[in-house]
Design a protein around this motif. Structure first.
Motif, PDB file in Angstrom:
ATOM      1  N   ARG A 350       6.820  -3.504 -31.409  1.00  0.00           N
ATOM      2  CA  ARG A 350       7.599  -4.728 -31.158  1.00  0.00           C
ATOM      3  C   ARG A 350       7.167  -5.866 -32.070  1.00  0.00           C
ATOM      4  O   ARG A 350       7.848  -6.892 -32.154  1.00  0.00           O
ATOM      5  N   GLY A 351       5.993  -5.718 -32.663  1.00  0.00           N
ATOM      6  CA  GLY A 351       5.541  -6.715 -33.625  1.00  0.00           C
ATOM      7  C   GLY A 351       4.730  -7.840 -33.042  1.00  0.00           C
ATOM      8  O   GLY A 351       4.182  -8.662 -33.767  1.00  0.00           O
ATOM      9  N   ASP A 352       4.620  -7.901 -31.713  1.00  0.00           N
ATOM     10  CA  ASP A 352       4.015  -9.092 -31.116  1.00  0.00           C
ATOM     11  C   ASP A 352       2.537  -8.940 -30.779  1.00  0.00           C
ATOM     12  O   ASP A 352       1.858  -9.923 -30.531  1.00  0.00           O
ATOM     13  N   LEU A 353       2.044  -7.701 -30.745  1.00  0.00           N
ATOM     14  CA  LEU A 353       0.665  -7.484 -30.308  1.00  0.00           C
ATOM     15  C   LEU A 353      -0.077  -6.562 -31.274  1.00  0.00           C
ATOM     16  O   LEU A 353       0.538  -5.794 -32.011  1.00  0.00           O
ATOM     17  N   VAL A 354      -1.390  -6.660 -31.236  1.00  0.00           N
ATOM     18  CA  VAL A 354      -2.251  -5.693 -31.923  1.00  0.00           C
ATOM     19  C   VAL A 354      -3.103  -5.012 -30.866  1.00  0.00           C
ATOM     20  O   VAL A 354      -3.690  -5.684 -30.018  1.00  0.00           O
ATOM     21  N   ALA A 355      -3.130  -3.691 -30.896  1.00  0.00           N
ATOM     22  CA  ALA A 355      -4.059  -2.941 -30.042  1.00  0.00           C
ATOM     23  C   ALA A 355      -5.312  -2.680 -30.862  1.00  0.00           C
ATOM     24  O   ALA A 355      -5.242  -2.524 -32.086  1.00  0.00           O
ATOM     25  N   HIS A 365     -13.979  -0.603 -25.383  1.00  0.00           N
ATOM     26  CA  HIS A 365     -12.750  -0.999 -24.697  1.00  0.00           C
ATOM     27  C   HIS A 365     -11.550  -0.798 -25.608  1.00  0.00           C
ATOM     28  O   HIS A 365     -11.657  -0.975 -26.822  1.00  0.00           O
ATOM     29  N   ILE A 366     -10.412  -0.488 -24.999  1.00  0.00           N
ATOM     30  CA  ILE A 366      -9.138  -0.624 -25.683  1.00  0.00           C
ATOM     31  C   ILE A 366      -8.546  -1.940 -25.203  1.00  0.00           C
ATOM     32  O   ILE A 366      -8.566  -2.224 -23.999  1.00  0.00           O
ATOM     33  N   GLY A 367      -8.033  -2.716 -26.148  1.00  0.00           N
ATOM     34  CA  GLY A 367      -7.466  -4.002 -25.763  1.00  0.00           C
ATOM     35  C   GLY A 367      -6.255  -4.342 -26.599  1.00  0.00           C
ATOM     36  O   GLY A 367      -5.908  -3.621 -27.540  1.00  0.00           O
ATOM     37  N   VAL A 368      -5.617  -5.431 -26.207  1.00  0.00           N
ATOM     38  CA  VAL A 368      -4.504  -5.955 -27.002  1.00  0.00           C
ATOM     39  C   VAL A 368      -4.700  -7.458 -27.163  1.00  0.00           C
ATOM     40  O   VAL A 368      -5.336  -8.113 -26.322  1.00  0.00           O
ATOM     41  N   MET A 369      -4.183  -7.987 -28.254  1.00  0.00           N
ATOM     42  CA  MET A 369      -4.169  -9.438 -28.457  1.00  0.00           C
ATOM     43  C   MET A 369      -2.931  -9.786 -29.265  1.00  0.00           C
ATOM     44  O   MET A 369      -2.300  -8.908 -29.857  1.00  0.00           O
ATOM     45  N   LEU A 371      -1.022 -11.748 -32.471  1.00  0.00           N
ATOM     46  CA  LEU A 371      -1.369 -11.716 -33.891  1.00  0.00           C
ATOM     47  C   LEU A 371      -2.202 -12.913 -34.321  1.00  0.00           C
ATOM     48  O   LEU A 371      -2.844 -12.878 -35.366  1.00  0.00           O
ATOM     49  N   ASP A 372      -2.191 -13.966 -33.499  1.00  0.00           N
ATOM     50  CA  ASP A 372      -3.052 -15.106 -33.831  1.00  0.00           C
ATOM     51  C   ASP A 372      -4.388 -15.002 -33.103  1.00  0.00           C
ATOM     52  O   ASP A 372      -5.177 -15.935 -33.106  1.00  0.00           O
ATOM     53  N   GLY A 373      -4.618 -13.833 -32.447  1.00  0.00           N
ATOM     54  CA  GLY A 373      -5.890 -13.633 -31.769  1.00  0.00           C
ATOM     55  C   GLY A 373      -5.910 -14.142 -30.342  1.00  0.00           C
ATOM     56  O   GLY A 373      -6.897 -13.941 -29.629  1.00  0.00           O
ATOM     57  N   SER A 374      -4.830 -14.771 -29.918  1.00  0.00           N
ATOM     58  CA  SER A 374      -4.823 -15.317 -28.559  1.00  0.00           C
ATOM     59  C   SER A 374      -4.481 -14.234 -27.538  1.00  0.00           C
ATOM     60  O   SER A 374      -4.017 -13.155 -27.890  1.00  0.00           O
ATOM     61  N   GLU A 375      -4.683 -14.570 -26.274  1.00  0.00           N
ATOM     62  CA  GLU A 375      -4.332 -13.711 -25.142  1.00  0.00           C
ATOM     63  C   GLU A 375      -4.947 -12.322 -25.232  1.00  0.00           C
ATOM     64  O   GLU A 375      -4.311 -11.321 -24.939  1.00  0.00           O
ATOM     65  N   GLU A 376      -6.207 -12.275 -25.679  1.00  0.00           N
ATOM     66  CA  GLU A 376      -6.902 -10.985 -25.694  1.00  0.00           C
ATOM     67  C   GLU A 376      -7.022 -10.437 -24.280  1.00  0.00           C
ATOM     68  O   GLU A 376      -7.364 -11.152 -23.351  1.00  0.00           O
ATOM     69  N   ARG A 377      -6.723  -9.161 -24.130  1.00  0.00           N
ATOM     70  CA  ARG A 377      -6.756  -8.507 -22.822  1.00  0.00           C
ATOM     71  C   ARG A 377      -7.382  -7.143 -23.008  1.00  0.00           C
ATOM     72  O   ARG A 377      -6.910  -6.347 -23.817  1.00  0.00           O
ATOM     73  N   LEU A 378      -8.463  -6.867 -22.295  1.00  0.00           N
ATOM     74  CA  LEU A 378      -9.090  -5.543 -22.370  1.00  0.00           C
ATOM     75  C   LEU A 378      -8.467  -4.654 -21.299  1.00  0.00           C
ATOM     76  O   LEU A 378      -8.385  -5.035 -20.138  1.00  0.00           O
ATOM     77  N   LEU A 379      -8.008  -3.482 -21.697  1.00  0.00           N
ATOM     78  CA  LEU A 379      -7.276  -2.602 -20.782  1.00  0.00           C
ATOM     79  C   LEU A 379      -8.156  -1.508 -20.199  1.00  0.00           C
ATOM     80  O   LEU A 379      -7.829  -0.946 -19.164  1.00  0.00           O
ATOM     81  N   THR A 380      -9.235  -1.162 -20.897  1.00  0.00           N
ATOM     82  CA  THR A 380     -10.085  -0.054 -20.458  1.00  0.00           C
ATOM     83  C   THR A 380     -11.544  -0.400 -20.715  1.00  0.00           C
ATOM     84  O   THR A 380     -11.852  -1.323 -21.467  1.00  0.00           O
ATOM     85  N   ALA A 381     -12.428   0.388 -20.130  1.00  0.00           N
ATOM     86  CA  ALA A 381     -13.856   0.285 -20.415  1.00  0.00           C
ATOM     87  C   ALA A 381     -14.481   1.650 -20.175  1.00  0.00           C
ATOM     88  O   ALA A 381     -14.187   2.294 -19.174  1.00  0.00           O
TER      89      ALA A 381
END
Lengths: 441, 171
Positions: A350-355, A365-369, A371-381
């Motif tokens: 979709r172009g909006d996130l980086v995993a 961890h697997i995470g997403v944020m 493209l400007d680095g904001s809203e980092e979210r870790l999905l796993t550990a």
């Protein structure tokens, strides 16, 4: 219809977190401590419209149900609870009977087989509480051999109509199949349906193979192989399994290849004199373009969906971090700033996130944020999670999880980008380095 | 008994010009039962011009700190010995294999292994070994020697191994 769409809008607008929602209308979403109540649906076994379709009709409805429940967003109601039976695909639906068992969606279907290997699958979806069909009935024609794909296509339609999200069940995953002990792993490329069915091997295990990546049309795979004794990138045709090495200067090593969105070129890491930088290669002409020139490690590049930019990892700051630069090279902007190290970035379709893979305090961890680095979210550990790949609709991430210790082994997992629905993908033996194909055509 | 067999194997490998990587073999004596005049078996780990001597007595590998590719003083001592051996045995070439422990992502570890292999190569070159005799190779975390998941194993897996071969090498 409207009610279902509202349900969906709520599911997809909410990330993880403890949220309580007002419940109005029959199709509702209940979130408690981040757990979303899955939508109950009923799927009576599809009707066999000819004798030859008997088993297939039942099998196809089972795969449709598995696709939907596998998202974590739906819950199948046991047929034991059914009040109505659906004896004819064309008969009117007795909504009250489905409402009584709290089915919010009803899926009916029928399969016809001509006995010569051709089948036809049709289906309808109903919003039980609104008492109306959701969308119109559709049918797919195909071969009996490809019955699982037809089931995935039906499930994709249902999923997409109810959620408003893009489809993703009719897709494949190329990965590395692993056998043998940790200090003598045998690796070979394999391809399977997204749900683990229909595994086929693409290489033998005579040389280490790593990190296959699909082309945008799903027909080719770029990967790294040690068949010369040194790591080197190859392109393989998944239909005839023909492969060729990408021609690169003598004495270099190459790895971490990934296609550009136009499928004409690839970006990858080339190592010379111990230093690893990023290059692109035109897969037709073989022309090389150097994108970075730094003494640091530059690797794991991934194009933006429009092909204009590349996200990659570099340790130029002292440890692994994520950067974005123009696809032709040039100034790179760092986007990761949290604690720990960040690697293996992959741009979402979709172009909006980086995993990405994150290492912090001895955990992965697997995470997403963004493209400007904001809203980092870790999905796993876990002890070791790495190498995310996106579902074609950008909704789900598959990755490698390796367990700890002398008996440690890798397997594939998937997780929704909300962090929900973490689950293993069943494979025979070990599996790593998944790459999700685009939606099949 | 075992070591006798190993000595024979190593000798055979030497004669064939094959590469050897005998670092895991213990050098626990047992040689010299039919000792040659020099006081050691030709081809044994006591023979200073044997691959066994390179692999076991000098040491075919050096170890690295976490996420580092710089050479420790001990590593430099080992590599000085390797360089001297290579000077005395000009028919040998070497492939230097860089490895990482499992605590890292796959691609980064490939690049890190390449750095480690190159650090060894550069040091050997400063010690007089012709760069044309040395190739580097990275395995990243793909070929751990030890399989436990703690520092006792990781320390041994963060390594660069100099694999010698007689003749033109593997090019």
């Amino acid at each position: 219809m409207r009610a279902i769409l509202i349900f969906l809008a709520m599911v997809f607008s909410l990330a993880i977190g403890s949220v309580a929602l007002a419940q109005d209308g029959p199709l509702r979403l209940r979130i408690t401590d981040g757990v979303i109540e899955p939508m109950p649906f009923a799927i009576p076994a599809f009707q066999a419209e000819s004798a030859a379709a008997g088993q297939l009709a039942s099998d196809i409805s089972r795969v449709v149900a598995a696709d939907l429940t596998g998202t974590g967003l739906f819950r199948e109601i046991s047929p034991d609870a059914f009040i109505s039976t659906v004896s004819n695909f064309a008969s009117p639906v007795q909504y009250a009977d489905w409402k009584a068992i709290n089915a919010q969606a009803l899926i009916t279907g029928a399969v016809n087989a001509d006995g010569q290997g051709n089948i036809n699958v049709k289906f309808r979806v109903y919003d039980v509480f609104s008492g109306a069909e959701l969308g119109t009935g559709l049918q797919f024609a195909g071969t009996a051999d490809g019955w699982r794909r037809m089931a995935h296509k039906v499930a994709d339609e249902v999923y997409s109509r109810i959620t408003g999200e893009g489809k993703y069940f009719d897709s494949r995953v190329v990965f590395v199949s692993e056998t043998g002990p940790k200090n003598d792993r045998r690796k070979r490329l394999a391809i399977m349906d997204y749900d683990g069915a229909n595994v086929q091997y693409l290489t033998d295990s005579s040389a280490i193979v790593l990190a296959p990546r699909f082309s945008p049309d799903g027909n080719r795979v770029l990967y790294t192989s040690y068949e010369t004794g040194f790591p080197r990138i190859y392109v393989l045709d998944v239909n005839n399994v023909g492969r060729r090495a990408i021609d690169l200067p003598d004495g270099t090593m190459s790895f971490a290849p990934r296609f550009a969105p136009d499928g004409q070129s690839a970006v990858f890491s080339l190592t010379t004199g111990g230093n690893t930088d990023l290059y692109t290669v035109n897969l037709g002409s073989g022309d090389l373009t150097r994108l970075t020139s730094a003494p640091s490690i530059e690797t794991a590049p991934s194009f933006s969906p429009d092909g204009s930019r590349i996200v990659f990892e570099s340790d130029r700051s002292g440890n692994q971090q994520l950067y974005v630069m123009p696809a032709s090279g040039g100034e790179a902007t760092r986007i990761s700033f949290g604690a720990g190290r960040y690697g293996t970035p992959v741009w979402s379709p979709r172009g909006d996130l980086v995993a990405f893979t994150k290492q912090n305090r001895g955990r992965f961890h697997i995470g997403v944020m963004r493209l400007d680095g904001s809203e980092e979210r870790l999905l796993t550990a876990s002890f070791l999670d790495e190498g995310p790949t996106w579902s074609p609709n950008g909704r789900v991430i598959m990755f490698t999880r390796e367990t700890q210790g002398a008996q440690g082994a890798p397997s594939l997992y998937s997780v929704d980008i909300s962090g929900r629905n973490l689950k293993p993908i069943r494979t025979e033996g070990g599996a790593s380095d998944p790459s999700w194909s685009p939606l099949q055509r | 008994m075992n070591s006798l067999k190993i000595a024979v194997l190593v000798g055979a490998a030497f004669a064939l010009g094959a590469c050897t990587n005998a670092g895991r073999f213990d050098n626990d004596g047992g040689f010299g039962a039919d000792g040659a005049g020099a006081g050691f078996d030709v081809g044994s780990a006591q023979d200073p011009n044997s691959p066994a001597y390179f692999n076991q007595t000098i040491g075919d590998r050096v170890l690295f700190l976490v996420d580092q590719s710089s050479l420790t003083p001990q590593a430099q001592t080992v590599l000085a010995g390797q360089a001297a051996w290579l000077a005395n045995n000009p028919e040998f070439t070497a492939v230097i294999e860089g490895h990482a422990d499992e605590q890292g992502t796959r691609e980064y570890n490939l690049a890190l292994g390449a750095r480690r292999a190159n650090a060894v190569k550069e040091y050997l070159v400063t010690q007089g070994v012709a760069a044309t005799r040395l190739q580097t190779l990275t395995f990243g975390k793909e070929r751990p020697l030890e399989i436990c998941s703690d520092e006792s194993c990781y320390a041994k897996n963060r390594r660069a191994v100099t694999v010698i071969a007689a003749g033109g090498g593997t090019s």
